[in-house]
Design an enzyme around this catalytic site. Structure first.
Site, PDB file in Angstrom:
ATOM      1  N   ASP A 503       0.808  -1.224   0.000  1.00  0.00           N
ATOM      2  CA  ASP A 503       0.000   0.000   0.000  1.00  0.00           C
ATOM      3  C   ASP A 503       0.836   1.266   0.000  1.00  0.00           C
ATOM      4  O   ASP A 503       0.333   2.351  -0.275  1.00  0.00           O
ATOM      5  CB  ASP A 503      -0.833   0.041   1.289  1.00  0.00           C
TER       6      ASP A 503
HETATM    7  C1  BGC Z   1       0.053   1.254   6.295  1.00  0.00           C
HETATM    8  C2  BGC Z   1      -0.251   0.046   5.477  1.00  0.00           C
HETATM    9  C3  BGC Z   1      -1.715  -0.091   5.317  1.00  0.00           C
HETATM   10  C4  BGC Z   1      -2.334   1.199   4.814  1.00  0.00           C
HETATM   11  C5  BGC Z   1      -3.835   1.080   4.799  1.00  0.00           C
HETATM   12  C6  BGC Z   1      -0.589   2.455   5.698  1.00  0.00           C
HETATM   13  O1  BGC Z   1      -0.351   3.542   6.504  1.00  0.00           O
HETATM   14  O2  BGC Z   1       1.445   1.411   6.397  1.00  0.00           O
HETATM   15  O3  BGC Z   1       0.282  -1.102   6.111  1.00  0.00           O
HETATM   16  O4  BGC Z   1      -1.997  -1.088   4.404  1.00  0.00           O
HETATM   17  O5  BGC Z   1      -1.965   2.271   5.612  1.00  0.00           O
HETATM   18  O6  BGC Z   1      -4.465   2.185   4.312  1.00  0.00           O
HETATM   19  C1  NOJ Z   2      -1.829  -3.790   5.460  1.00  0.00           C
HETATM   20  C2  NOJ Z   2      -2.996  -3.795   4.555  1.00  0.00           C
HETATM   21  O1  NOJ Z   2      -4.133  -4.228   5.241  1.00  0.00           O
HETATM   22  C3  NOJ Z   2      -2.746  -4.680   3.366  1.00  0.00           C
HETATM   23  O2  NOJ Z   2      -3.826  -4.583   2.472  1.00  0.00           O
HETATM   24  C4  NOJ Z   2      -1.467  -4.316   2.693  1.00  0.00           C
HETATM   25  O3  NOJ Z   2      -1.261  -5.236   1.653  1.00  0.00           O
HETATM   26  C5  NOJ Z   2      -0.320  -4.321   3.656  1.00  0.00           C
HETATM   27  N1  NOJ Z   2      -0.615  -3.461   4.762  1.00  0.00           N
HETATM   28  C6  NOJ Z   2       1.002  -3.886   3.006  1.00  0.00           C
HETATM   29  O4  NOJ Z   2       0.990  -2.545   2.695  1.00  0.00           O
END
Ligand code: BGC
Ligand code: NOJ
Length: 834
Positions: A503
């Site tokens: 993400d």
């Molecule tokens: C986090 C990710 C997460 C995303 C969700 C980010 O701030 O680092 O792990 O998937 O937010 O929106």
């Molecule tokens: C957490 C999110 O829930 C997931 O969708 C994502 O793939 C991972 N973070 C890595 O960014």
């Protein structure tokens, strides 16, 4: 001088200071036993059935909700509160001189004995203070919308005791987001009704809500309060509420402000005498025409039914036995016996348990997810299904159809949806280009487990089309596959969109405005950044998609898919290899991400894992080289970090990843979700020792020995563990709701132990450390129970030399489904094949 987190030690009581761990596993009861309230972070459990859910910490903190942690929050929790972990189940005991809480919080009186046992679907507390023993059992029945708190108090001392008990909670005004924001309204809307031993929370029932909540006790209270501030007193706190200190509630009725529910009970206990009380925190829904009685009062019938049902301890015991029965049945699906107790307790108890929770809640409600922002994630929930297709196939089927229903005709999907409404979340929308492929992955896993190809013909509309057009699940899978094919970039690789699985790798969204989200800022520069991770994922699921095409008699589509596979494989071969590992991505301007040419961020885990899992480079040594580079550059004591070297400066062309300090989250933490991908990739190359070493590093049952450093619950996976470049390596965060559970369980059972459902049967293909003499797995598969004994006499790491089924030799390593009786004995001898 810099201060590290270990400074906490100085001020903490010895119970914290002297320990590396704060409890132990009790495998005989399938519990984790927390031995002290002073853990490094609140350690929680989840209680619940499909509808009613609770979070409960080892000191009684947490909250309840019905189906949706944002829209139907029953009780109020204060995230990031001081003291930590407020509020929860409020219990106070007092006599003339002493005041304490049987769960330690909120009083925090040091107890003579404290123990919290987190079990499967229940949590028990045992405390002793001033000669009074308290046993509290909390659980949610399988078939009722309430949490039961059964409290037993025993006088273990030589004197008669007169005790006052105060028990209660604080209501949340339903929508947890509004509850924490809209005070100009909230302070005027709160409404309650006191009905003997029940306090009903009626806020907004007079208008559009057809539901109310209640707190009740199966005994006559001597007093109550429903106005929180009257109970606490001016500037009072939950640690020492005025009413408790004075020994008297004031019988207040809340009108607005902050409604609560507190009962005061009085009892006398002779030496050795016990008293049991049952409290319910419940939820009732009435159809609009049943909201009111003919005389215009609130219809309390359903509440009374629930209270009558659980009025005595036999009924509570029956309901509790049903909870235990449920979890035993759930875990019976697959049991494992190896020489390693840490593996067995993870495989037989904690990993499948966590899988059930992540499947239920996706990323919605934990101590790190406040329940108000993310609902069900499209990619998350699809991956979570890997953890439960075997144990809960019916639920998996429904979830696949629900997920497909938030997909668009062009194959893209809403990135999240709200569990209560099952509607896509328009604020975040779509554009995460990995999303569609996870639906193929989850459907493939479901089909391999169940053989239920009928699901492909189920009618599911697209989110942007009117229902009734006759589109089927297969049409969705076809759209998923096509979405990648339709969105290839300058190198013939899949376009990344807003982000792929990572993400935080936002290669098309350039944000310099701290007031906007990294992922949803406008995509600029035509969004031509490309992802090797999506390429690998595409190649991994393509054979599944082709199989599904054939299942619906579309061999033409299967053949066309083959051509697309070849084209993307060629693009990966031509543009995806960096010399020692796979590149991660191409930026919008054609620059490389995850290359030795980069100063930072030279190597990423995702593309190594997915390209190798997809079979790329298996014949020419690139796969081995890539995984060797992972071992050399990414692997550390705490697991495999996501990227190395971590980014030290914010770069808008990379996005959120570079916003995190080095070693944290996506910027070089051990992002645990990715580690089982490496485990699977290693097993595909037959490197069982490497696979298992990698597996153990993040496994909670191994990390338990360093629980103090790890901080979060030592019985479940956390999303991340601070990586080797972090200020404090080894600290975990974001426990419970992570795809790590499903992937780790999948990697362990399907690839290390190698008992792996396939479309045409159950494949046995272990890949283990050569030192293992063997192991056993008992597993149900399509109606048959297989008892599988694996022997490894020659200490190989992979390869099935011989296999017998009920004594008869079988060619190959695929057990055909069914037809051989209810219970089948399988003996597998590992060794060199052929
Ligand atoms: C986090 C990710 C997460 C995303 C969700 C980010 O701030 O680092 O792990 O998937 O937010 O929106
Ligand atoms: C957490 C999110 O829930 C997931 O969708 C994502 O793939 C991972 N973070 C890595 O960014």
């Amino acid at each position: 001088m810099t201060h590290s987190n270990t400074d906490l030690d100085m001020l903490a009581p010895p119970a914290f200071h002297d320990r590396e761990r704060f409890g132990h596993f009790d495998d005989s009861t399938r519990e984790y036993v927390v031995e002290t309230p002073y853990t490094p972070y609140p350690w929680i459990n989840y209680l619940g059935n499909n509808d009613f859910r609770s979070l409960i910490s080892h000191t009684g903190g947490g909250y309840q909700f019905y189906r949706d942690a944002k829209l139907r929050r029953l009780t109020r929790y204060r995230y990031n509160s001081v003291p930590r972990d407020q509020n929860g189940r409020l219990l106070y005991l007092r006599d003339d001189t002493q005041l304490w809480s049987p769960t330690w919080q909120p009083c925090q009186t040091p107890l003579d004995h404290f123990e919290c046992r987190h079990g499967l679907g229940y949590t028990r507390f045992h405390a002793r203070y001033a000669d009074i023993d308290s046993n509290l059992l909390c659980f949610v029945p399988r078939d009722a919308a309430c949490e039961i708190q059964q409290l037993t108090l025993t006088n273990g001392g030589p004197r008669r005791r007169h005790l006052q008990l105060f028990a209660g909670l604080e209501w949340c005004l339903w929508n947890a987001h509004d509850d924490a924001n809209n005070f100009q309204r909230n302070f005027s809307t709160g409404e309650v009704l006191v009905d003997g031993g029940s306090i009903c929370h009626l806020t907004e029932y007079r208008e559009r809500r057809n539901h109310f909540a209640f707190f009740s006790v199966n005994s006559d209270p001597v007093g109550f309060d429903t106005d929180r501030d009257s109970f606490l007193g001016p500037y009072g706190s939950y640690q020492k509420p005025r009413a408790v200190q004075q020994g008297a509630c004031r019988q207040t009725n809340a009108f607005g402000w902050a409604p609560a529910a507190v009962f005061q009970l009085a009892m006398t206990l002779e030496p050795g005498e016990s008293r049991e009380l049952v409290f319910l925190t419940g939820y009732v829904e009435n159809e609009p025409e049943r909201k009111w009685t003919p005389s215009g009062t609130v219809n309390l019938e359903r509440m009374h039914q629930m209270q009558t049902r659980f009025a005595d301890s036999n009924a509570v015991a029956t309901a509790f036995a049903a909870v235990q029965h449920h979890w035993e049945g759930y875990l019976d699906h697959c049991t494992v016996q190896t020489e390693e107790p840490r593996l067995d307790r993870l495989a037989n108890i904690w990993a499948p348990y966590q899988c059930a929770v992540t499947h239920q809640l996706s990323r919605s409600a934990s101590l790190f997810e406040s329940g108000v922002s993310r609902g069900m994630g499209f990619r998350d929930s699809n991956q979570d299904l890997l953890g439960i297709v075997g144990t809960q196939p019916d639920q998996a089927r429904q979830r696949i159809l629900d997920l497909a229903a938030v997909q668009f005709r062009d194959g893209g999907a809403y990135h999240q949806y709200q569990p209560l409404t099952k509607q896509g979340n328009a604020d975040i929308g779509g554009g995460f280009n990995d999303d569609p492929l996870w639906l193929i992955l989850s459907t493939g896993a479901y089909l391999k487990e169940t053989g239920d190809s009928g699901i492909l013909h189920e009618a599911v509309p697209f989110a942007d089309e009117s229902p009734g057009l006759g589109t089927t699940l297969f049409d969705h899978l076809r759209a998923s596959f096509q979405h990648v094919v339709d969105n290839l970039g300058p190198h013939g690789l899949p376009l990344i969109g807003r982000a792929d699985w990572n993400d935080c790798l936002n290669l098309n969204c350039f944000s310099s405005n701290p007031d906007e989200a990294f992922q949803t800022t406008d995509i600029r520069e035509q969004g031509v950044a490309e992802s090797l991770m999506i390429a690998g994922l595409f190649l991994f699921v393509a054979p599944d998609y082709q199989h599904m095409c054939r299942l619906v008699d579309r061999d033409d589509l299967a053949a066309a898919a083959g051509a697309h596979r070849n084209a993307i494989t060629a693009a990966v071969d031509k543009h995806g290899w960096d010399g020692r590992w796979f590149l991660r991505a191409y930026r919008h301007d054609g620059g490389k991400v995850g290359s030795s040419e980069n100063r930072e961020g030279q190597i990423f885990i995702e593309s190594q894992a997915w390209c190798v899992m997809a079979g790329v480079g298996h014949k020419d040594g690139r796969a081995e080289r890539a995984l060797d580079s992972v071992r050399a550059l990414l692997t550390c004591e705490h697991g495999v970090v996501l990227v190395y070297p971590a980014y030290t400066q914010y770069d808008p062309a990379l996005g959120e990843i570079s916003s995190y300090p080095p070693g944290y989250k996506e910027n070089g933490a051990v992002f645990c979700h990715t580690n089982p991908w490496i485990v699977i990739a290693e097993t595909m190359l037959g490197r069982g020792e490497h696979a298992f070493q990698t597996f153990c590093k993040t496994a909670p049952t191994w990390r338990e020995s360093q629980a103090k450093r790890h901080k979060t619950e030592p019985y479940v996976y956390a999303q991340m563990i601070a990586g080797k470049e972090a200020a404090v390596p080894g600290e975990a965060k974001n426990s419970w709701l992570t795809g790590t559970a499903a992937w780790s369980y999948h990697a362990l059972t399907h690839y290390i132990l190698g008992v792996r459902p396939d479309y045409d049967g159950l494949r046995i293909d272990p890949c283990i450390p050569p030192s293992w003499p063997g192991f056993e797995v008992t597993r149900r598969f399509r109606g048959t129970e297989y008892h599988i004994k694996v022997h490894n006499p020659n200490h190989v790491t992979k390869g099935v030399a011989r296999m017998t089924v009920n004594g008869t030799e079988l060619d190959g390593n695929l057990l055909p489904p069914g037809g051989v009786g209810d219970s089948v004995q399988v003996v597998v001898t590992m060794g060199h094949v052929g």
